[in-house]
Design a protein around this motif. Structure first.
Motif, PDB file in Angstrom:
ATOM      1  N   LEU A  38       0.825  -1.209   0.000  1.00  0.00           N
ATOM      2  CA  LEU A  38       0.000   0.000   0.000  1.00  0.00           C
ATOM      3  C   LEU A  38       0.862   1.263   0.000  1.00  0.00           C
ATOM      4  N   ILE A  39       1.927   1.247   0.767  1.00  0.00           N
ATOM      5  CA  ILE A  39       2.829   2.407   0.815  1.00  0.00           C
ATOM      6  C   ILE A  39       3.483   2.624  -0.542  1.00  0.00           C
ATOM      7  N   LEU A  40       3.979   1.549  -1.138  1.00  0.00           N
ATOM      8  CA  LEU A  40       4.635   1.660  -2.448  1.00  0.00           C
ATOM      9  C   LEU A  40       3.649   2.119  -3.517  1.00  0.00           C
ATOM     10  N   LEU A  41       2.406   1.640  -3.455  1.00  0.00           N
ATOM     11  CA  LEU A  41       1.384   2.101  -4.403  1.00  0.00           C
ATOM     12  C   LEU A  41       1.066   3.578  -4.179  1.00  0.00           C
ATOM     13  N   GLY A  45      -4.429   7.243   6.134  1.00  0.00           N
ATOM     14  CA  GLY A  45      -5.810   6.791   6.260  1.00  0.00           C
ATOM     15  C   GLY A  45      -6.039   5.457   5.569  1.00  0.00           C
ATOM     16  N   ILE A  46      -5.506   5.334   4.366  1.00  0.00           N
ATOM     17  CA  ILE A  46      -5.643   4.078   3.613  1.00  0.00           C
ATOM     18  C   ILE A  46      -4.958   2.940   4.354  1.00  0.00           C
ATOM     19  N   ILE A  47      -3.772   3.204   4.855  1.00  0.00           N
ATOM     20  CA  ILE A  47      -3.007   2.172   5.579  1.00  0.00           C
ATOM     21  C   ILE A  47      -3.744   1.764   6.854  1.00  0.00           C
ATOM     22  N   GLY A  48      -4.229   2.735   7.613  1.00  0.00           N
ATOM     23  CA  GLY A  48      -4.949   2.424   8.845  1.00  0.00           C
ATOM     24  C   GLY A  48      -6.192   1.594   8.593  1.00  0.00           C
ATOM     25  N   VAL A  49      -6.975   1.981   7.592  1.00  0.00           N
ATOM     26  CA  VAL A  49      -8.228   1.282   7.310  1.00  0.00           C
ATOM     27  C   VAL A  49      -7.973  -0.078   6.663  1.00  0.00           C
ATOM     28  N   GLY A  60      -5.153  -1.785   6.179  1.00  0.00           N
ATOM     29  CA  GLY A  60      -4.239  -2.644   6.927  1.00  0.00           C
ATOM     30  C   GLY A  60      -4.947  -3.383   8.050  1.00  0.00           C
ATOM     31  N   THR A  61      -5.797  -2.666   8.795  1.00  0.00           N
ATOM     32  CA  THR A  61      -6.517  -3.296   9.901  1.00  0.00           C
ATOM     33  C   THR A  61      -7.570  -4.266   9.382  1.00  0.00           C
ATOM     34  N   ILE A  62      -8.243  -3.910   8.313  1.00  0.00           N
ATOM     35  CA  ILE A  62      -9.254  -4.815   7.741  1.00  0.00           C
ATOM     36  C   ILE A  62      -8.600  -6.082   7.193  1.00  0.00           C
ATOM     37  N   ILE A  63      -7.456  -5.941   6.524  1.00  0.00           N
ATOM     38  CA  ILE A  63      -6.731  -7.123   6.031  1.00  0.00           C
ATOM     39  C   ILE A  63      -6.317  -7.999   7.210  1.00  0.00           C
ATOM     40  N   SER A  64      -5.757  -7.385   8.228  1.00  0.00           N
ATOM     41  CA  SER A  64      -5.307  -8.114   9.404  1.00  0.00           C
ATOM     42  C   SER A  64      -6.467  -8.843  10.079  1.00  0.00           C
ATOM     43  N   GLY A  65      -7.566  -8.139  10.311  1.00  0.00           N
ATOM     44  CA  GLY A  65      -8.720  -8.741  10.968  1.00  0.00           C
ATOM     45  C   GLY A  65      -9.327  -9.871  10.152  1.00  0.00           C
ATOM     46  N   SER A 101     -18.003  -6.115  15.372  1.00  0.00           N
ATOM     47  CA  SER A 101     -17.829  -5.661  16.757  1.00  0.00           C
ATOM     48  C   SER A 101     -16.376  -5.507  17.189  1.00  0.00           C
ATOM     49  N   VAL A 102     -15.428  -6.117  16.471  1.00  0.00           N
ATOM     50  CA  VAL A 102     -14.027  -6.017  16.878  1.00  0.00           C
ATOM     51  C   VAL A 102     -13.175  -5.377  15.780  1.00  0.00           C
ATOM     52  N   VAL A 103     -13.266  -5.877  14.554  1.00  0.00           N
ATOM     53  CA  VAL A 103     -12.390  -5.383  13.481  1.00  0.00           C
ATOM     54  C   VAL A 103     -12.722  -3.939  13.115  1.00  0.00           C
ATOM     55  N   LEU A 104     -13.994  -3.624  12.968  1.00  0.00           N
ATOM     56  CA  LEU A 104     -14.344  -2.247  12.583  1.00  0.00           C
ATOM     57  C   LEU A 104     -13.979  -1.209  13.652  1.00  0.00           C
ATOM     58  N   PRO A 105     -14.266  -1.466  14.953  1.00  0.00           N
ATOM     59  CA  PRO A 105     -13.782  -0.500  15.957  1.00  0.00           C
ATOM     60  C   PRO A 105     -12.248  -0.406  15.989  1.00  0.00           C
ATOM     61  N   ALA A 106     -11.572  -1.539  15.812  1.00  0.00           N
ATOM     62  CA  ALA A 106     -10.098  -1.522  15.770  1.00  0.00           C
ATOM     63  C   ALA A 106      -9.622  -0.708  14.570  1.00  0.00           C
ATOM     64  N   THR A 107     -10.343  -0.786  13.467  1.00  0.00           N
ATOM     65  CA  THR A 107      -9.990  -0.005  12.277  1.00  0.00           C
ATOM     66  C   THR A 107     -10.064   1.489  12.586  1.00  0.00           C
ATOM     67  N   LEU A 108     -11.124   1.881  13.245  1.00  0.00           N
ATOM     68  CA  LEU A 108     -11.274   3.290  13.617  1.00  0.00           C
ATOM     69  C   LEU A 108     -10.170   3.724  14.582  1.00  0.00           C
ATOM     70  N   LEU A 109      -9.930   2.918  15.622  1.00  0.00           N
ATOM     71  CA  LEU A 109      -8.888   3.245  16.605  1.00  0.00           C
ATOM     72  C   LEU A 109      -7.510   3.307  15.958  1.00  0.00           C
ATOM     73  N   ASN A 110      -7.155   2.288  15.177  1.00  0.00           N
ATOM     74  CA  ASN A 110      -5.828   2.256  14.552  1.00  0.00           C
ATOM     75  C   ASN A 110      -5.626   3.440  13.622  1.00  0.00           C
ATOM     76  N   THR A 111      -6.652   3.785  12.849  1.00  0.00           N
ATOM     77  CA  THR A 111      -6.519   4.895  11.910  1.00  0.00           C
ATOM     78  C   THR A 111      -6.348   6.219  12.666  1.00  0.00           C
ATOM     79  N   CYS A 112      -7.156   6.431  13.690  1.00  0.00           N
ATOM     80  CA  CYS A 112      -7.026   7.676  14.481  1.00  0.00           C
ATOM     81  C   CYS A 112      -5.668   7.766  15.167  1.00  0.00           C
ATOM     82  N   PHE A 113      -5.263   6.677  15.819  1.00  0.00           N
ATOM     83  CA  PHE A 113      -3.970   6.678  16.512  1.00  0.00           C
ATOM     84  C   PHE A 113      -2.798   6.779  15.534  1.00  0.00           C
ATOM     85  N   LEU A 114      -2.955   6.217  14.341  1.00  0.00           N
ATOM     86  CA  LEU A 114      -1.900   6.321  13.335  1.00  0.00           C
ATOM     87  C   LEU A 114      -1.698   7.782  12.938  1.00  0.00           C
TER      88      LEU A 114
END
Length: 179
Positions: free
Chosen positions: A90-93, A106-110, A112-117, A140-153
């Motif tokens: 994603l970074i290289l793209l 934003g793309i990486i946070g969203v 990346g977390t969705i791929i991981s989950g 209930s877990v992946v989507l809130p984590a996506t929001l948290l990871n993106t904000c914290f990133l």
């Protein structure tokens, strides 16, 4: 691969471990994996394929040792290296298409977390029966984590990148510069 980069990456991943430990579980004992946040930052800082793979493996081991989810050990060991390589892609793209770093974060946070989950839940469902349906756990877990990871990133990456830039230019009293 420089030793200094390996050490810095390890320290960031250790910080991710601490974040992962203090995060409370949301549903069925699953916690948003905040160690992903630090893995994303490592990949953003050091876009070296070998270091990215090593960091993904290390993040997988750390998460596997600390997971409370049944079957999470195997799932973490597969999820983190795959996610690290996906984030590097994603970074290289983003660089290829000349996207701004803020937009790329934003793309990486969203994504990346969705791929991981998705990889985590899919692997866990193949190893053991999930305590809830895939969809319930994803929502209930992946989507809130996506929001948290993106904000914290967005909050942590600029700070860590700035600190890393400052630390590499500090001089000792002897006049020897840290490179």
């Amino acid at each position: 691969m420089e030793l200094r980069r390996v050490i810095e990456s390890s320290l960031l991943l250790a910080g991710g471990f601490v974040l992962h430990q203090i995060m409370p579980p949301l549903v069925a004992g699953m916690k948003p994996d905040m160690s992903l946040l630090m893995l994303f930052i490592v990949v953003l800082l050091y876009q070296d394929k070998k270091l990215v793979i090593l960091s993904g493996l290390l993040a997988g081991i750390i998460s596997a040792l600390s997971t409370t989810f049944p079957g999470g050990q195997v799932a973490n060991m597969l999820d983190k290296p795959i996610t690290a390589l996906a984030v590097l892609t994603l970074i290289l793209l983003g660089d290829y298409f000349k996207l701004s770093r803020k937009f790329s974060l934003g793309i990486i946070g969203v994504l990346g977390t969705i791929i991981s989950g998705t990889v985590f839940l899919t692997t866990a469902s193949l190893v053991v029966a999930l305590p809830q349906s895939f969809l319930v756990l994803f929502i209930s877990v992946v989507l809130p984590a996506t929001l948290l990871n993106t904000c914290f990133l967005y909050m942590l990456y600029p700070i860590i990148a700035k600190i890393k830039g400052l630390v590499s230019k500090v001089e000792f009293n002897s006049g020897e510069e840290i490179v």
